[in-house]
Design an enzyme around this catalytic site. Structure first.
Site, PDB file in Angstrom:
ATOM      1  N   GLN A 103       0.847  -1.198   0.000  1.00 31.76           N
ATOM      2  CA  GLN A 103       0.000   0.000   0.000  1.00 31.76           C
ATOM      3  C   GLN A 103       0.883   1.249   0.000  1.00 31.76           C
ATOM      4  OE1 GLN A 103      -2.233   1.870   3.124  1.00 31.76           O
ATOM      5  NE2 GLN A 103      -4.152   1.528   2.033  1.00 31.76           N
ATOM      6  N   TYR A 184      -5.723  11.211   3.906  1.00 31.62           N
ATOM      7  CA  TYR A 184      -4.310  11.453   3.571  1.00 31.62           C
ATOM      8  C   TYR A 184      -4.219  12.205   2.233  1.00 31.62           C
ATOM      9  CZ  TYR A 184      -3.725   8.553   7.626  1.00 31.62           C
ATOM     10  OH  TYR A 184      -3.801   8.074   8.913  1.00 31.62           O
ATOM     11  N   ARG A 231      -7.635   2.467  -2.798  1.00 27.66           N
ATOM     12  CA  ARG A 231      -8.497   2.450  -1.608  1.00 27.66           C
ATOM     13  C   ARG A 231      -9.167   3.806  -1.409  1.00 27.66           C
ATOM     14  NH1 ARG A 231      -9.563  -0.450   3.407  1.00 27.66           N
ATOM     15  NH2 ARG A 231      -9.325   0.843   5.260  1.00 27.66           N
ATOM     16  N   GLY A 317      -9.585  -6.208   9.011  1.00 28.91           N
ATOM     17  CA  GLY A 317      -8.474  -5.564   9.702  1.00 28.91           C
ATOM     18  C   GLY A 317      -8.191  -6.234  11.029  1.00 28.91           C
TER      19      GLY A 317
HETATM   20  C1  8OZ Z   1      -4.245   4.252  12.320  1.00 33.37           C
HETATM   21  C2  8OZ Z   1      -3.127   4.887  12.821  1.00 33.37           C
HETATM   22  C3  8OZ Z   1      -2.242   5.466  11.950  1.00 33.37           C
HETATM   23  C4  8OZ Z   1      -2.473   5.420  10.593  1.00 33.37           C
HETATM   24  C5  8OZ Z   1      -5.215   4.880   8.067  1.00 33.37           C
HETATM   25  C6  8OZ Z   1      -2.864   4.549   7.782  1.00 33.37           C
HETATM   26  O1  8OZ Z   1      -6.135   5.252   8.781  1.00 33.37           O
HETATM   27  C7  8OZ Z   1      -3.857   4.743   8.632  1.00 33.37           C
HETATM   28  C8  8OZ Z   1      -3.610   4.799  10.095  1.00 33.37           C
HETATM   29  C9  8OZ Z   1      -4.490   4.203  10.972  1.00 33.37           C
HETATM   30  O2  8OZ Z   1      -5.373   4.651   6.873  1.00 33.37           O
END
Ligand code: 8OZ
Length: 361
Positions: A103, A184, A231, A317
């Site tokens: 990913q 993100y 995703r 998960g």
């Molecule tokens: C939990 C803590 C830190 C990062 C996401 C990559 O929510 C994460 C993440 C999840 O996609």
């Protein structure tokens, strides 16, 4: 009537890749990379090897550059040491009979200056700070305020995604998934709440989707389309993203991804306070190839979603975190180990590689 759960054990053709079952390991941040190099460690090799019976493993979010990192000890895929570490993981998973996608992740504004190159500000589509926390130096801190990316900088980030895909190929991954979810960088471009740009990457939906499409096109230069996934989390407000019209934005995005012929869309069905009625089924019907559903699925709900055509595959998960042999446990309807929240992020073997498989339990 409950759907027949044996459908989870049926094989599935993901383009050129045959999956022995429909039980996918969801990407999960575990913060156990080497603290100096952000390279995967031997302990991570063991963690992924234990989970090789998944129909497909999708790795934890893996930053494409130092700028793309937002949390302590998340692995990267931009240095040779990192590629070497990942090669050991893909090798171990393949030897154990598994399949694994990397990913690829850039956190954008969800970061802290202490993680950034030269202790600079994190970058984002717009200079809008997120009301969210990150984890650095063994503690939670508010994320740093970001600066807005200049238009001229964007091709460099697209190149970082391309470079990361090339590294993933060299490291022996079967494919890559783009992390376009959970607030993100890619998701920050999509949402009108985080993207106030006036250039070709902001404003109308077609512009806000541009970055996602360019990044996808970049990794398609490295992997054949069926080996590329994307995703999304269209109804989530994780990491403080907001969107007035998610059905429009994500409908348009999914149609673009369909036109690019990528192998799958992986949909996180988390909802926010105002999005309880988001129509995931309608979104699924805009994509002609594989749909992976994720978020709180049980054995029965997963089987039902597949039986009804709402998903082809279901990603798990926390159940996979705590049950290295999850496909077999679901096949036998066996009891599941309970995931321990305290050891999710960071640490060593405890709560990572010491969850017992069925025969040991
Ligand atoms: C939990 C803590 C830190 C990062 C996401 C990559 O929510 C994460 C993440 C999840 O996609």
């Amino acid at each position: 009537m409950a759907a027949d759960a044996s459908i989870l054990q049926s094989s599935y053709q993901l383009g050129s890749l045959t999956l022995p079952n429909r039980v996918i390991m969801a990407p999960m941040t575990r913060n156990r990379a080497d603290e100096e190099t952000m390279a995967p460690t031997d302990l991570m090799v063991e963690y992924y090897r234990q989970r090789a019976s998944a129909g497909l493993i999708i790795t934890e979010g893996t930053q494409i550059s130092q700028q793309g990192q937002g949390y302590q000890q998340t692995p990267g895929i931009y240095s040779e040491a990192q590629v070497e570490g990942w090669s050991k993981i893909t090798d171990a998973v393949h030897k154990a009979g598994g399949r694994i996608f990397a990913q690829l992740w850039h956190v954008g504004r969800v970061s802290h200056i202490t993680l950034q190159p030269g202790n600079n500000w994190p970058v984002a589509p717009s200079a809008l700070p997120a009301q969210t926390k990150t984890y650095v130096n063994n503690g939670f801190v508010t994320v740093s305020a970001p600066r807005a990316l200049q238009t001229e900088e964007i091709p460099g980030i697209v190149r970082d995604f391309l470079n990361a895909a090339e590294n993933a190929k060299r490291a022996g991954f079967d494919g890559v998934e783009l992390h376009g979810a959970n607030g993100y960088l890619i998701d920050q471009f999509l949402h009108d709440g985080t993207n106030h740009r006036h250039d070709a990457y902001g404003g109308p939906v077609e512009n806000r989707v541009r970055f996602a499409v360019e990044v996808t096109e970049a990794v398609l230069r490295v992997f054949e389309p069926s080996r590329v996934g994307f995703r999304i989390s269209p109804a989530s407000v994780t990491n403080d993203v907001r969107e007035r019209n998610p059905a429009e934005v994500f409908g348009y995005l999914v149609k673009c991804l369909d036109a690019l012929n990528i192998g799958y869309v992986h949909c996180n069905e988390m909802t926010g306070p105002d999005s309880g009625d988001f129509d995931f089924k309608a979104l699924r019907r805009l994509f002609r190839r594989t749909w992976i559903a994720n978020f709180g699925y049980t054995r029965d709900r997963a089987a039902q979603a597949i039986a009804e055509g709402d998903a082809d595959l279901v990603a798990f998960g926390k159940p996979f975190l705590a049950n290295p042999d999850l496909p077999m446990r679901l096949a036998r309807n066996a009891p599941l180990n309970t995931p321990e929240q305290a050891t999710f992020y960071g640490g060593a073997e405890k709560g990572y590689t010491d969850y017992p498989a069925l025969a040991e339990a």
